[in-house]
Design a protein around this motif. Structure first.
Motif, PDB file in Angstrom:
ATOM      1  N   GLN A 165      -6.379  12.470  -6.543  1.00  8.28           N
ATOM      2  CA  GLN A 165      -5.434  13.539  -6.887  1.00  8.28           C
ATOM      3  C   GLN A 165      -4.665  13.972  -5.651  1.00  8.28           C
ATOM      4  OE1 GLN A 165      -7.657  16.743  -8.587  1.00  8.28           O
ATOM      5  NE2 GLN A 165      -9.040  16.996  -6.860  1.00  8.28           N
ATOM      6  N   TYR A 166      -3.397  14.173  -5.867  1.00 11.28           N
ATOM      7  CA  TYR A 166      -2.505  14.651  -4.818  1.00 11.28           C
ATOM      8  C   TYR A 166      -1.955  15.999  -5.259  1.00 11.28           C
ATOM      9  CZ  TYR A 166      -2.504  10.114  -2.514  1.00 11.28           C
ATOM     10  OH  TYR A 166      -2.870   8.968  -1.852  1.00 11.28           O
ATOM     11  N   LEU A 184       1.070   6.921  -6.609  1.00  7.99           N
ATOM     12  CA  LEU A 184      -0.068   7.825  -6.849  1.00  7.99           C
ATOM     13  C   LEU A 184       0.364   9.281  -6.690  1.00  7.99           C
ATOM     14  CD1 LEU A 184      -2.968   5.965  -4.978  1.00  7.99           C
ATOM     15  CD2 LEU A 184      -2.748   6.293  -7.454  1.00  7.99           C
ATOM     16  N   LYS A 185       1.218   9.541  -5.723  1.00  7.51           N
ATOM     17  CA  LYS A 185       1.709  10.911  -5.519  1.00  7.51           C
ATOM     18  C   LYS A 185       2.564  11.368  -6.702  1.00  7.51           C
ATOM     19  CE  LYS A 185       1.681  10.974  -0.444  1.00  7.51           C
ATOM     20  NZ  LYS A 185       2.494  11.040   0.781  1.00  7.51           N
ATOM     21  N   LEU A 186       3.344  10.422  -7.253  1.00 15.21           N
ATOM     22  CA  LEU A 186       4.151  10.768  -8.425  1.00 15.21           C
ATOM     23  C   LEU A 186       3.267  11.052  -9.631  1.00 15.21           C
ATOM     24  CD1 LEU A 186       7.059   8.151  -8.084  1.00 15.21           C
ATOM     25  CD2 LEU A 186       7.196  10.620  -7.660  1.00 15.21           C
ATOM     26  N   LYS A 187       2.188  10.284  -9.752  1.00 14.98           N
ATOM     27  CA  LYS A 187       1.239  10.476 -10.857  1.00 14.98           C
ATOM     28  C   LYS A 187       0.415  11.741 -10.661  1.00 14.98           C
ATOM     29  CE  LYS A 187      -0.905   8.855 -14.564  1.00 14.98           C
ATOM     30  NZ  LYS A 187      -0.243   8.640 -15.862  1.00 14.98           N
ATOM     31  N   PHE A 240       0.820  -1.208   0.000  1.00 21.18           N
ATOM     32  CA  PHE A 240       0.000   0.000   0.000  1.00 21.18           C
ATOM     33  C   PHE A 240       0.856   1.261   0.000  1.00 21.18           C
ATOM     34  CE2 PHE A 240      -3.986  -2.020   2.148  1.00 21.18           C
ATOM     35  CZ  PHE A 240      -4.261  -2.670   0.960  1.00 21.18           C
ATOM     36  N   ASP A 241       1.950   1.202   0.749  1.00 26.92           N
ATOM     37  CA  ASP A 241       2.826   2.372   0.823  1.00 26.92           C
ATOM     38  C   ASP A 241       3.420   2.693  -0.550  1.00 26.92           C
ATOM     39  OD1 ASP A 241       4.289   4.216   2.872  1.00 26.92           O
ATOM     40  OD2 ASP A 241       5.892   3.447   1.585  1.00 26.92           O
ATOM     41  N   SER A 276      -4.953   0.821 -12.514  1.00 30.11           N
ATOM     42  CA  SER A 276      -4.500  -0.569 -12.571  1.00 30.11           C
ATOM     43  C   SER A 276      -3.020  -0.654 -12.937  1.00 30.11           C
ATOM     44  CB  SER A 276      -5.339  -1.361 -13.572  1.00 30.11           C
ATOM     45  OG  SER A 276      -5.200  -0.834 -14.887  1.00 30.11           O
ATOM     46  N   GLU A 277      -2.549   0.260 -13.791  1.00 28.15           N
ATOM     47  CA  GLU A 277      -1.128   0.277 -14.143  1.00 28.15           C
ATOM     48  C   GLU A 277      -0.276   0.624 -12.927  1.00 28.15           C
ATOM     49  OE1 GLU A 277      -0.884   3.041 -17.334  1.00 28.15           O
ATOM     50  OE2 GLU A 277      -1.555   1.615 -18.874  1.00 28.15           O
ATOM     51  N   ILE A 278      -0.751   1.573 -12.128  1.00 27.84           N
ATOM     52  CA  ILE A 278      -0.018   1.972 -10.916  1.00 27.84           C
ATOM     53  C   ILE A 278       0.023   0.820  -9.913  1.00 27.84           C
ATOM     54  CG2 ILE A 278      -0.143   3.462  -8.866  1.00 27.84           C
ATOM     55  CD1 ILE A 278      -1.138   5.691 -10.724  1.00 27.84           C
TER      56      ILE A 278
END
Length: 789
Positions: A777-778, A688-691, A681-682, A701-703
């Motif tokens: 979104q981050y 996700l933060k990079l994306k 999860f980490d 799904s790719e992430i």
């Protein structure tokens, strides 16, 4: 330019560690207290009940009872004693390393209420209060009142005055003691002497003063006289023919010197202020303990050795550093445990060995991060700093969830399980310090010396796998040179798990669990022989004792251990008979182990087991929700319940005994499973933060798949190292922890599977279904440049 001073510092630290460990480890290991299962002894759980109607069982009464028990144990010369108050009316007594368990058991169980009575239990009533010594005028001086039978008791005896002596005429052993008031004793003996006028018979004298220990309502001197001398409950019944104006009292009987000394010790220790009813007991012979300790230490050494070899071969120089810090970890664990005056048990050794496997996890997470940074083209120093920085939060989260499970285990476990939980908690804390800060310090000395610059092979990284950082190429996450699409096959994984869960549920429904006496109540007897035991022969031995075991199993390397289970609670006398009879045939009473669990304790163990799993799950949900989000927490719980279920299902299939230690294994796996899941999860959260923004299911799904591939080497390596430890315990450890180790092995495999194929992908499905309404979104908070008004 290489800074050789840092390399010198590394070797100096290594010498200091080696010197300290080498010169002190033997002393530490000798000072650590060994539990019952390692050196023999027994444990009893008593329920405290009032002696008389209306008596209140409060904290003061419980503490007074514990103090009396300690005095009795001290009289036996037992140094390793633990007497603890549990709940409002329970006392647990643990005696380790005793030679005569039956003698100690009798010493503890007796209330030691000394009572002087008439032969027909008719009292000489003293103002309606048996303990008051002011005699009333009576119509017929030789006729006693008949309300209560006690005419004198231990409260009238001078504390500590009892001692073993010898009769001057016969030289027979006896016990002497002093009464507090000679006049009171004179009045009582005068009345007893008067009872004998023209009433004596050849069998007994009416003017005898019967001395009892723990007189129970319904006991009869006349009935006891019909029994053989060694079975009579009263101590003695001296004839009182005249008024005795003395403070010295002699108790004579058919004593040996040892029996007289023991009686004096019991009287001096004082009577218990309460009655104690045995609810649970377990005894371990010294032979069992020695064998179990030796086998488990050897198994642990093999497991730890395999972990060390794997780390050095796979991670090269960082692996060598890990071996150093892990050795330091084992040393510190033993040192701190000795400072805590902890008691080392078989589950405790298992927790220590398992802790080594879990401590490696922190090293693996960090080293895998460093390898990723090196493959990305970063310098050794930059990769080292970045890898340590990015792995710290992951390690912290993973350890806290395991710590939560261990704390719950301690709160709801029995004594041996508490020992396992204590060692596990200690292992988690110490491993975090040594694996994170110790490894960072030692490896940092090499990295900062610049001796490792442009030497990626020392980190297990091949030159061909390193990207050019200036080209901005991303490092492809591969395992064995391949990239797997786990997400694409998620329905297959879900289907497989659903099928296995349904199959397991059917097996459990029809086959049930082979529940141990911890959960069903009853008795268990283990017999250790020098050679293979014939089950039919041991069954006949029990039948000769008037016992019919529910079942008998053999175990051990050469089937030299027989385990008989009974659905009844064996009495103390029956246990003594078993130990004596079978002990003579199979070596000694020390070759016999017994365990007894009452229905009440069994029900409480079941209740506590359910509470433990539920509370651990709630705690993990709360923590993961705070650190991540609720959907992460929910899928983590689904995964850990999935793992726990498979352990239970396999125990149903194999018919292995399911006892309280298996609950400890399940809770350990709960912590480990969430540990593994959180690492994944980490990485998902980091990607996700990079994306920054995810709007479609395909992007998500790719992430997720990339995150799974990035953490896959860590997951494989971690489960391998922990399984090394658990598998060695299962194959070579003591018989008593074989099932425990089996549960760990199954749980570790299931935990890795659920982390990769269930938890992360279940989160993908749930979270992906909400992207239209709630995209991910981050956005970094903008700096304001200072305070505003």
């Amino acid at each position: 330019m290489i800074k050789r001073s840092r390399i010198v510092a590394f070797f100096l630290l290594l010498l200091i560690f080696a010197g300290t460990i080498g010169t002190t480890i033997q002393g530490i290991s000798k000072d650590i207290r060994l539990g019952l299962d390692l050196q023999g002894g027994f444990e009893i759980l008593y329920e405290v009940k009032p002696i008389e109607e209306g008596q209140e069982i409060n904290r003061d009464v419980m503490e007074a009872t514990v103090e009396t028990i300690y005095r009795r144990v001290d009289a036996l010369g037992i140094s390793e004693t633990n007497v603890s108050i549990e709940e409002e009316d329970r006392i647990r007594v643990q005696l380790a390393g005793i030679d005569d368990q039956q003698k100690a058991r009798e010493l503890l169980s007796t209330s030691a209420r000394l009572s002087f009575r008439t032969i027909d239990d008719d009292p000489i009533r003293i103002n309606d209060q048996p303990l008051s010594l002011e005699l009333e005028e009576e119509n017929e001086p030789n006729e006693p009142d008949t309300e209560k039978g006690e005419i004198f008791n231990g409260s009238n005896i001078v504390e500590g005055s009892a001692q073993q002596a010898f009769n001057q005429q016969t030289n027979a052993p006896m016990v002497t003691l002093k009464v507090k008031n000679a006049n009171d004793f004179a009045k009582v003996t005068e009345k007893v002497a008067a009872l004998g006028d023209d009433k004596s018979t050849p069998a007994y004298s009416e003017n005898s003063m019967v001395i009892w220990m723990d007189f129970d309502e319904g006991d009869s001197y006349l009935a006891e006289l019909q029994k053989p001398t060694e079975e009579q409950k009263f101590i003695s019944a001296p004839r009182v023919s005249e008024r005795l104006m003395t403070s010295d009292v002699q108790i004579t009987g058919n004593f040996t010197v040892e029996e007289a000394k023991e009686l004096a010790n019991i009287i001096n220790a004082g009577s218990l202020p309460v009655d104690m009813e045995e609810k649970f007991s377990t005894s371990v012979g010294a032979q069992f303990g020695a064998q179990a300790m030796n086998k488990t230490i050897v198994a642990g050494a093999i497991g730890i050795g395999l972990i060390f070899i794997f780390m050095m071969l796979y991670y090269r120089l960082p692996g060598v550093v890990a071996v150093i810090t892990l050795s330091l970890y084992v040393y510190l664990i033993l040192q701190v445990f000795e400072w805590m005056n902890g008691v080392l048990t078989l589950p405790g050794i298992a927790a220590l060995v398992l802790g080594v496997g879990m401590a490696v996890d922190a090293n693996i997470i960090t080293y895998e991060r460093i390898k990723e940074e090196l493959k990305a083209g970063k310098s050794t120093l930059s990769a080292f700093k970045s890898g340590n920085s990015r792995s710290l939060a992951t390690i912290l989260d993973a350890n806290i969830t395991t710590l939560l499970a261990a704390v719950v285990l301690f709160a709801f476990g029995t004594s041996s399980v508490k020992g396992f939980a204590t060692m596990l908690i200690l292992s988690i804390i110490v491993s975090f310090i040594t694996a994170v800060y110790g490894s960072r310090l030692l490896l940092g000395l090499w990295v900062n010396s610049r001796a490792l610059n442009k030497k990626p092979r020392l980190f297990g990284v091949k030159q061909k796998d390193i990207k050019n950082i200036e080209d901005g190429e991303e490092v492809e996450a591969k395992v064995l040179g391949r990239e797997f699409d786990f997400v694409k096959n998620r329905k297959k994984f879900f289907g497989l798990s659903v099928f296995l869960v349904l199959a397991g549920a059917i097996v459990i429904a029809f086959n049930g669990l082979n529940l141990g006496i911890d959960f069903t109540n009853g008795s268990r007897v283990q017999v250790l022989a020098e050679n293979t035991i014939d089950v039919d022969e041991i069954e006949q031995d029990f039948e000769n004792l008037g016992l019919n075991p529910e079942k008998i199993n053999s175990s051990g390397d050469n089937n030299e251990i027989a385990v008989a289970r009974f659905d009844e609670e064996l009495t103390k006398d029956k246990i003594a008979e078993i130990r004596t009879t079978l002990g003579e045939k199979y070596g000694s009473p020390e070759n016999i182990n017994t365990s007894i669990v009452s229905p009440i304790v069994a029900q409480e163990l079941v209740k506590n087991a359910v509470y433990a799993v539920a509370i651990a799950s709630i705690g993990i949900i709360i923590y993961v929700t705070i650190r991540f989000e609720f959907y992460f927490a929910l899928t983590a719980i689904v995964a850990l319940l999935h793992d726990a279920f498979f352990i239970i299902a396999l125990f149903s299939i194999t018919r292995l005994e399911f006892d309280i230690t298996i609950i400890a294994a399940i809770l350990t796996i709960v912590g480990y499973s969430v540990n593994d899941t959180i690492v994944t999860f980490d990485r998902i959260r980091e990607n996700l933060k990079l994306k920054k923004r995810v709007r479609t299911f395909k992007e998500l799904s790719e992430i997720v798949n990339r995150s799974l591939m990035q953490t896959l080497p860590r997951s494989i390596n971690t489960v391998l190292t922990v399984i090394f430890a658990a598998l060695m315990l299962m194959l070579f450890g003591a018989t008593s922890i074989t099932n425990f180790s089996f549960a760990l092995v199954v749980g570790l495999i299931a935990g890795t599977y659920s982390s990769l194929f269930i938890a992360a992908q279940l989160w993908l499905v749930w979270r992906g279904s909400m992207l239209d309404k709630k995209p991910i979104q981050y956005v970094e908070k903008k700096k304001t440049g200072g305070p505003q008004v």
